[in-house]
Design an enzyme around this catalytic site. Structure first.
Site, PDB file in Angstrom:
ATOM      1  N   TRP A 110      -2.490 -43.803 -11.314  1.00 56.79           N
ATOM      2  CA  TRP A 110      -2.754 -42.376 -11.048  1.00 56.79           C
ATOM      3  C   TRP A 110      -3.554 -41.738 -12.186  1.00 56.79           C
ATOM      4  CZ3 TRP A 110       1.271 -39.687  -7.677  1.00 56.79           C
ATOM      5  CH2 TRP A 110       0.958 -38.348  -7.466  1.00 56.79           C
ATOM      6  N   ILE A 111      -3.203 -42.101 -13.433  1.00 56.21           N
ATOM      7  CA  ILE A 111      -3.801 -41.443 -14.601  1.00 56.21           C
ATOM      8  C   ILE A 111      -5.287 -41.792 -14.734  1.00 56.21           C
ATOM      9  CG2 ILE A 111      -3.361 -43.185 -16.407  1.00 56.21           C
ATOM     10  CD1 ILE A 111      -2.583 -39.443 -16.729  1.00 56.21           C
ATOM     11  N   HIS A 113      -7.403 -41.084 -12.713  1.00 55.20           N
ATOM     12  CA  HIS A 113      -8.120 -39.927 -12.153  1.00 55.20           C
ATOM     13  C   HIS A 113      -8.190 -38.857 -13.225  1.00 55.20           C
ATOM     14  CE1 HIS A 113      -8.398 -41.667  -8.164  1.00 55.20           C
ATOM     15  NE2 HIS A 113      -7.295 -42.287  -8.546  1.00 55.20           N
ATOM     16  N   GLU A 120       2.859 -34.932 -19.294  1.00 54.61           N
ATOM     17  CA  GLU A 120       3.904 -35.906 -18.938  1.00 54.61           C
ATOM     18  C   GLU A 120       5.180 -35.647 -19.743  1.00 54.61           C
ATOM     19  OE1 GLU A 120       2.659 -39.998 -19.243  1.00 54.61           O
ATOM     20  OE2 GLU A 120       4.475 -40.735 -18.271  1.00 54.61           O
ATOM     21  N   SER A 122       8.001 -36.206 -22.152  1.00 54.97           N
ATOM     22  CA  SER A 122       7.864 -36.884 -23.433  1.00 54.97           C
ATOM     23  C   SER A 122       9.051 -37.801 -23.699  1.00 54.97           C
ATOM     24  CB  SER A 122       7.746 -35.869 -24.573  1.00 54.97           C
ATOM     25  OG  SER A 122       7.803 -36.575 -25.795  1.00 54.97           O
ATOM     26  N   ARG A 124       9.123 -39.474 -26.283  1.00 56.39           N
ATOM     27  CA  ARG A 124       9.339 -39.412 -27.736  1.00 56.39           C
ATOM     28  C   ARG A 124      10.410 -38.380 -28.018  1.00 56.39           C
ATOM     29  NH1 ARG A 124       4.118 -38.266 -31.138  1.00 56.39           N
ATOM     30  NH2 ARG A 124       5.497 -39.022 -32.763  1.00 56.39           N
ATOM     31  N   HIS A 226     -10.804 -36.148  -3.458  1.00 54.95           N
ATOM     32  CA  HIS A 226     -11.353 -37.422  -3.941  1.00 54.95           C
ATOM     33  C   HIS A 226     -10.206 -38.393  -4.253  1.00 54.95           C
ATOM     34  CE1 HIS A 226     -13.920 -40.278  -6.002  1.00 54.95           C
ATOM     35  NE2 HIS A 226     -13.140 -40.212  -7.058  1.00 54.95           N
ATOM     36  N   ARG A 231      -6.559 -42.913  -2.720  1.00 51.50           N
ATOM     37  CA  ARG A 231      -5.154 -43.330  -2.818  1.00 51.50           C
ATOM     38  C   ARG A 231      -4.383 -43.216  -1.511  1.00 51.50           C
ATOM     39  NH1 ARG A 231      -5.567 -46.552  -7.164  1.00 51.50           N
ATOM     40  NH2 ARG A 231      -6.510 -45.445  -8.913  1.00 51.50           N
TER      41      ARG A 231
HETATM   42  C1  LIG Z   1      -8.129 -49.735  -4.424  1.00 42.50           C
HETATM   43  C2  LIG Z   1      -8.423 -49.528  -5.887  1.00 42.50           C
HETATM   44  C3  LIG Z   1      -8.470 -50.609  -6.754  1.00 42.50           C
HETATM   45  C4  LIG Z   1      -8.728 -50.426  -8.114  1.00 42.50           C
HETATM   46  N1  LIG Z   1      -8.741 -51.508  -8.953  1.00 42.50           N
HETATM   47  C5  LIG Z   1      -8.957 -51.329 -10.283  1.00 42.50           C
HETATM   48  C6  LIG Z   1      -8.958 -52.435 -11.210  1.00 42.50           C
HETATM   49  O1  LIG Z   1      -8.760 -53.570 -10.808  1.00 42.50           O
HETATM   50  N2  LIG Z   1      -9.145 -52.185 -12.524  1.00 42.50           N
HETATM   51  C7  LIG Z   1      -9.372 -50.925 -13.012  1.00 42.50           C
HETATM   52  O2  LIG Z   1      -9.554 -50.746 -14.213  1.00 42.50           O
HETATM   53  N3  LIG Z   1      -9.397 -49.862 -12.154  1.00 42.50           N
HETATM   54  C8  LIG Z   1      -9.191 -50.028 -10.828  1.00 42.50           C
HETATM   55  N4  LIG Z   1      -9.201 -48.943  -9.989  1.00 42.50           N
HETATM   56  C9  LIG Z   1      -9.456 -47.606 -10.556  1.00 42.50           C
HETATM   57  C10 LIG Z   1     -10.887 -47.116 -10.236  1.00 42.50           C
HETATM   58  O3  LIG Z   1     -11.855 -47.977 -10.810  1.00 42.50           O
HETATM   59  C11 LIG Z   1     -11.087 -45.677 -10.761  1.00 42.50           C
HETATM   60  O4  LIG Z   1     -10.929 -45.682 -12.170  1.00 42.50           O
HETATM   61  C12 LIG Z   1     -10.071 -44.718 -10.188  1.00 42.50           C
HETATM   62  O5  LIG Z   1      -9.978 -44.876  -8.802  1.00 42.50           O
HETATM   63  C13 LIG Z   1     -10.507 -43.287 -10.509  1.00 42.50           C
HETATM   64  O6  LIG Z   1     -11.652 -43.014  -9.744  1.00 42.50           O
HETATM   65  P1  LIG Z   1     -12.719 -41.948 -10.210  1.00 42.50           P
HETATM   66  O7  LIG Z   1     -13.288 -42.332 -11.536  1.00 42.50           O
HETATM   67  O8  LIG Z   1     -13.694 -41.771  -9.086  1.00 42.50           O
HETATM   68  O9  LIG Z   1     -11.795 -40.636 -10.285  1.00 42.50           O
HETATM   69  P2  LIG Z   1     -11.760 -39.415 -11.289  1.00 42.50           P
HETATM   70  O10 LIG Z   1     -11.480 -39.843 -12.673  1.00 42.50           O
HETATM   71  O11 LIG Z   1     -10.828 -38.445 -10.646  1.00 42.50           O
HETATM   72  O12 LIG Z   1     -13.182 -38.826 -11.276  1.00 42.50           O
HETATM   73  C14 LIG Z   1     -13.711 -38.159 -10.126  1.00 42.50           C
HETATM   74  C15 LIG Z   1     -15.196 -38.239 -10.212  1.00 42.50           C
HETATM   75  O13 LIG Z   1     -15.615 -37.494 -11.359  1.00 42.50           O
HETATM   76  C16 LIG Z   1     -16.704 -38.163 -11.981  1.00 42.50           C
HETATM   77  N5  LIG Z   1     -16.307 -38.502 -13.360  1.00 42.50           N
HETATM   78  C17 LIG Z   1     -15.084 -38.297 -13.915  1.00 42.50           C
HETATM   79  N6  LIG Z   1     -15.104 -38.683 -15.191  1.00 42.50           N
HETATM   80  C18 LIG Z   1     -16.341 -39.160 -15.445  1.00 42.50           C
HETATM   81  C19 LIG Z   1     -16.987 -39.694 -16.579  1.00 42.50           C
HETATM   82  N7  LIG Z   1     -16.372 -39.814 -17.750  1.00 42.50           N
HETATM   83  N8  LIG Z   1     -18.258 -40.084 -16.472  1.00 42.50           N
HETATM   84  C20 LIG Z   1     -18.919 -39.951 -15.303  1.00 42.50           C
HETATM   85  N9  LIG Z   1     -18.379 -39.439 -14.180  1.00 42.50           N
HETATM   86  C21 LIG Z   1     -17.113 -39.034 -14.256  1.00 42.50           C
HETATM   87  C22 LIG Z   1     -17.036 -39.367 -11.148  1.00 42.50           C
HETATM   88  O14 LIG Z   1     -18.008 -39.020 -10.193  1.00 42.50           O
HETATM   89  C23 LIG Z   1     -15.738 -39.652 -10.423  1.00 42.50           C
HETATM   90  O15 LIG Z   1     -15.911 -40.337  -9.205  1.00 42.50           O
HETATM   91  C24 LIG Z   1      -8.956 -49.106  -8.628  1.00 42.50           C
HETATM   92  C25 LIG Z   1      -8.919 -48.022  -7.750  1.00 42.50           C
HETATM   93  C26 LIG Z   1      -8.651 -48.215  -6.401  1.00 42.50           C
HETATM   94  C27 LIG Z   1      -8.602 -47.015  -5.482  1.00 42.50           C
END
Ligand SMILES: Cc1cc2nc3c(=O)[nH]c(=O)nc-3n(C[C@H](O)[C@H](O)[C@H](O)COP(=O)(O)OP(=O)(O)OC[C@H]3O[C@@H](n4cnc5c(N)ncnc54)[C@H](O)[C@@H]3O)c2cc1C
Length: 311
Positions: A110-111, A113, A120, A122, A124, A226, A231
């Protein structure tokens, strides 16, 4: 997911109070406010606060001086247009705040995202509850043979019993050691007055990942959708999907028009690549298209067949 008497009383006290406001409120979400929506065996989602409604999306899109709403059908048409064309900023005008109780391994997914504000519990400062997620038998599945990130058939019989016994025993043993290292009983008194007890920030490190944690999580509607699109999707692990599904219910109560547009144009929709679209166009002319000659590799072809099969 038992609450203590004090927690139940605090929720009841919040639900008993009403505040006069000039801001728009949503009766269906007011009805859910502060209530515990149980998820998994000890988890929950609660809506703590929110800002905006379907009208706020329209208001922002029209940059209005007043509420900005016109006929219901016109407003719904606008929201659906915005969703369809990914004109996302009007959706960012609505905000929602949740209190979530979830296993640590779900929290790790979840984190990821990053667009929410999180605070969260704590560990600690406080002692984590003796509560562990133990999957219901129907969710105790084997490793999928076809998908390295997925589950296969449900475990049965002696194997299922054995796995459940291990999960329970390991969690209890680790928690017992946690309490032992802390050297504190439930009332915060030393178990052994001769020992100092290990700091909470250190003692927590041996807890199992199915231990429950809690957080407040605030996000705008665009980023929430999103999160839910990833999820609440079938590819997401069941445990986080269970939370996403409870949250979908809150979105339906809160912004019913945006919710329906989200189902129609995002959650229930599919994206086709240019080569996939070309293959579909050829099929529509009556041509028999096979994977070989489609321009798609085997995996892409299987995904296209999956999408068209669902339709
Ligand atoms: C089915 C599934 C399998 C997965 N498997 C893995 C895995 O094996 N290993 C792993 O590490 N992760 C895994 N993930 C996590 C995935 O890679 C993403 O990190 C997670 O879903 C968050 O997505 P997000 O970055 O789009 O979301 P958010 O962090 O909520 O961001 C939303 C949107 O904001 C923009 N954004 C936010 N921050 C930035 C930034 N710093 N730079 C540029 N754009 C940004 C992007 O457009 C992003 O799509 C998985 C996720 C899913 C759903």
């Amino acid at each position: 997911m038992p609450l203590t008497d004090q927690q139940s009383a605090e929720i009841a006290a919040l639900r008993a109070q009403c505040a006069e406001t000039r801001r728009p409120t949503v009766p269906a979400l007011e009805h859910l406010l502060y209530e515990v929506m149980p998820v998994l065996d000890h988890g929950f989602v609660r809506v703590i606060d929110y800002m905006g409604d379907d009208g706020a999306i329209v208001q922002a899109a029209r940059v209005s001086y007043g509420r900005g709403t016109r006929r219901v059908s016109e407003d719904a048409g606008l929201i659906r247009y915005l969703m369809r064309h990914r004109h996302s900023t009007p959706f960012e005008m609505c905000e929602i705040k949740y209190h979530v109780k979830l296993p640590i391994f779900v929290a790790r997914q979840w984190i990821r995202h990053r667009t929410a504000n999180v605070n969260e519990y704590s560990a600690r400062y406080s002692i984590l509850d003796r509560e562990f997620y133990i999957p219901a038998p129907e969710h105790l599945a084997a490793q999928s043979a076809t998908n390295r990130q997925g589950r296969g058939a449900v475990l049965a019989g002696a194997e299922a019993e054995h796995v459940l016994d291990l999960l329970r025993a390991d969690a209890i043993r680790s928690y017992d050691h946690y309490v032992d290292m802390l050297n504190e009983d439930d009332a915060g008194k030393p178990l052994d007055p001769a020992r100092q007890g290990l700091a909470r920030e250190l003692a927590r490190m041996n807890l199992t990942l199915n231990t429950y944690t809690q957080w407040y999580w605030k996000i705008d509607l665009h980023n929430l959708l999103h999160f839910l699109s990833l999820r609440a999707d079938a590819h997401a692990q069941y445990e986080i999907r269970a939370y996403a599904e409870a949250m979908l219910d809150t979105v339906r109560a809160w912004v019913p028009v945006a919710y329906q547009a989200f189902l129609d144009y995002r959650l229930g929709a599919a994206t086709l690549s240019a080569p996939m679209l070309a293959a579909v166009r050829r099929m529509l002319t009556g041509e028999r298209v096979e994977q070989a000659g489609s321009g798609l590799n085997k995996r892409e072809w299987a995904e296209l067949v999956g999408v068209l099969g669902e339709a």
